[in-house]
Scaffold this motif. Structure first.
Motif, mmCIF file in Angstrom:
data_model
loop_
_atom_site.group_PDB
_atom_site.id
_atom_site.type_symbol
_atom_site.label_atom_id
_atom_site.label_comp_id
_atom_site.label_asym_id
_atom_site.label_seq_id
_atom_site.Cartn_x
_atom_site.Cartn_y
_atom_site.Cartn_z
ATOM 1 N N TYR A 30 23.061 49.923 89.869
ATOM 2 C CA TYR A 30 21.692 49.438 89.758
ATOM 3 C C TYR A 30 21.136 49.763 88.380
ATOM 4 N N ARG A 31 20.199 48.931 87.942
ATOM 5 C CA ARG A 31 19.402 49.176 86.737
ATOM 6 C C ARG A 31 17.957 49.279 87.212
ATOM 7 N N ASN A 32 17.314 50.388 86.855
ATOM 8 C CA ASN A 32 15.925 50.597 87.256
ATOM 9 C C ASN A 32 15.073 50.812 86.016
ATOM 10 N N THR A 33 14.053 49.977 85.864
ATOM 11 C CA THR A 33 13.086 50.119 84.778
ATOM 12 C C THR A 33 11.772 50.578 85.389
ATOM 13 N N MET A 34 11.291 51.714 84.921
ATOM 14 C CA MET A 34 9.990 52.216 85.376
ATOM 15 C C MET A 34 8.979 51.973 84.265
ATOM 16 N N PHE A 35 7.806 51.519 84.657
ATOM 17 C CA PHE A 35 6.718 51.285 83.712
ATOM 18 C C PHE A 35 5.699 52.398 83.898
ATOM 19 N N LEU A 36 5.193 52.919 82.792
ATOM 20 C CA LEU A 36 4.356 54.110 82.859
ATOM 21 C C LEU A 36 3.205 54.021 81.859
ATOM 22 N N ASP A 37 1.999 54.168 82.382
ATOM 23 C CA ASP A 37 0.809 54.340 81.551
ATOM 24 C C ASP A 37 0.332 55.769 81.755
ATOM 25 N N PHE A 38 -0.143 56.408 80.695
ATOM 26 C CA PHE A 38 -0.476 57.822 80.792
ATOM 27 C C PHE A 38 -1.496 58.226 79.734
ATOM 28 N N THR A 39 -2.034 59.415 79.907
ATOM 29 C CA THR A 39 -2.851 60.045 78.878
ATOM 30 C C THR A 39 -2.162 61.341 78.461
ATOM 31 N N VAL A 40 -2.396 61.736 77.226
ATOM 32 C CA VAL A 40 -1.893 62.994 76.687
ATOM 33 C C VAL A 40 -3.110 63.784 76.220
ATOM 34 N N THR A 41 -3.275 64.981 76.739
ATOM 35 C CA THR A 41 -4.369 65.852 76.317
ATOM 36 C C THR A 41 -3.795 67.001 75.498
ATOM 37 N N ILE A 42 -4.279 67.135 74.272
ATOM 38 C CA ILE A 42 -3.854 68.205 73.372
ATOM 39 C C ILE A 42 -4.989 69.215 73.311
ATOM 40 N N GLU A 43 -4.720 70.400 73.816
ATOM 41 C CA GLU A 43 -5.749 71.432 73.931
ATOM 42 C C GLU A 43 -6.344 71.824 72.574
ATOM 43 N N ARG A 44 -5.466 72.034 71.581
ATOM 44 C CA ARG A 44 -5.924 72.419 70.240
ATOM 45 C C ARG A 44 -5.332 71.443 69.223
ATOM 46 N N PRO A 45 -6.030 70.330 68.965
ATOM 47 C CA PRO A 45 -5.482 69.325 68.037
ATOM 48 C C PRO A 45 -5.434 69.858 66.607
ATOM 49 N N PRO A 46 -4.522 69.305 65.795
ATOM 50 C CA PRO A 46 -4.468 69.702 64.384
ATOM 51 C C PRO A 46 -5.837 69.480 63.720
ATOM 52 N N GLY A 47 -6.253 70.418 62.931
ATOM 53 C CA GLY A 47 -7.545 70.300 62.255
ATOM 54 C C GLY A 47 -8.694 70.871 63.071
ATOM 55 N N GLY A 48 -8.407 71.317 64.289
ATOM 56 C CA GLY A 48 -9.443 71.927 65.120
ATOM 57 C C GLY A 48 -10.246 70.916 65.917
ATOM 58 N N GLY A 49 -11.305 71.389 66.517
ATOM 59 C CA GLY A 49 -12.162 70.535 67.326
ATOM 60 C C GLY A 49 -11.841 70.638 68.802
ATOM 61 N N PRO A 50 -12.558 69.845 69.591
ATOM 62 C CA PRO A 50 -12.350 69.880 71.036
ATOM 63 C C PRO A 50 -11.003 69.258 71.419
ATOM 64 N N PRO A 51 -10.582 69.449 72.673
ATOM 65 C CA PRO A 51 -9.328 68.828 73.109
ATOM 66 C C PRO A 51 -9.322 67.329 72.812
ATOM 67 N N LEU A 52 -8.156 66.832 72.432
ATOM 68 C CA LEU A 52 -7.988 65.433 72.074
ATOM 69 C C LEU A 52 -7.268 64.726 73.214
ATOM 70 N N VAL A 53 -7.856 63.636 73.710
ATOM 71 C CA VAL A 53 -7.243 62.862 74.791
ATOM 72 C C VAL A 53 -6.787 61.529 74.220
ATOM 73 N N LEU A 54 -5.476 61.283 74.332
ATOM 74 C CA LEU A 54 -4.866 60.061 73.815
ATOM 75 C C LEU A 54 -4.305 59.249 74.976
ATOM 76 N N SER A 55 -4.177 57.958 74.777
ATOM 77 C CA SER A 55 -3.503 57.123 75.779
ATOM 78 C C SER A 55 -2.513 56.211 75.067
ATOM 79 N N ASN A 56 -1.512 55.759 75.827
ATOM 80 C CA ASN A 56 -0.537 54.847 75.228
ATOM 81 C C ASN A 56 -1.207 53.501 74.981
ATOM 82 N N THR A 57 -0.823 52.872 73.863
ATOM 83 C CA THR A 57 -1.447 51.597 73.501
ATOM 84 C C THR A 57 -0.793 50.416 74.202
ATOM 85 N N LYS A 58 0.437 50.617 74.693
ATOM 86 C CA LYS A 58 1.083 49.621 75.547
ATOM 87 C C LYS A 58 1.938 50.375 76.564
#
Length: 109
Positions: A30-58
């Motif tokens: 079998y060949r199985n392709t899983m599709f996944l949308d997600f967010t990534v939260t970085i607690e201490r982003p480079p350069g400082g500041g509050p946590p950074l929440v990113l999402s995939n663009t596709k």
């Protein structure tokens, strides 16, 4: 350095369903392709500041094309192409990319 980095699945109602293909029958393969949308939260982003929440663009595509059983039991899926990450709500402002994401999948009823 970055603190805790968390990857969280996005709303499963908007992500396409996985694709299962039969590619051989003796023995079964079998060949199985899983599709996944997600967010990534970085607690201490480079350069400082509050946590950074990113999402995939596709939608990310993870593939295992050498399954001998389905559902998978401890099989590793590989990301098919790098996935750009941008701040939530600003998909044109790509600030990072996920280059690899080996993912072990097991079905537990």
């Amino acid at each position: 350095m970055l603190g805790k980095v968390t990857i969280r699945r996005a709303d499963i109602d908007v992500t396409p369903l996985s694709l299962l293909e039969i590619i051989g029958d003796n023995p079964p393969r079998y060949r199985n392709t899983m599709f996944l949308d997600f967010t990534v939260t970085i607690e201490r982003p480079p350069g400082g500041g509050p946590p950074l929440v990113l999402s995939n663009t596709k939608t990310a595509r993870l593939l295992n094309d050498n399954l001998t059983v389905y559902p998978p039991q401890g099989h590793v899926y590989q990301l098919q192409e790098p996935v750009d990450l941008a701040p939530v709500g600003a998909p044109n402002q790509v600030v990072a990319a996920l280059l690899q994401l080996p993912l072990t999948v097991s079905h537990n009823p």
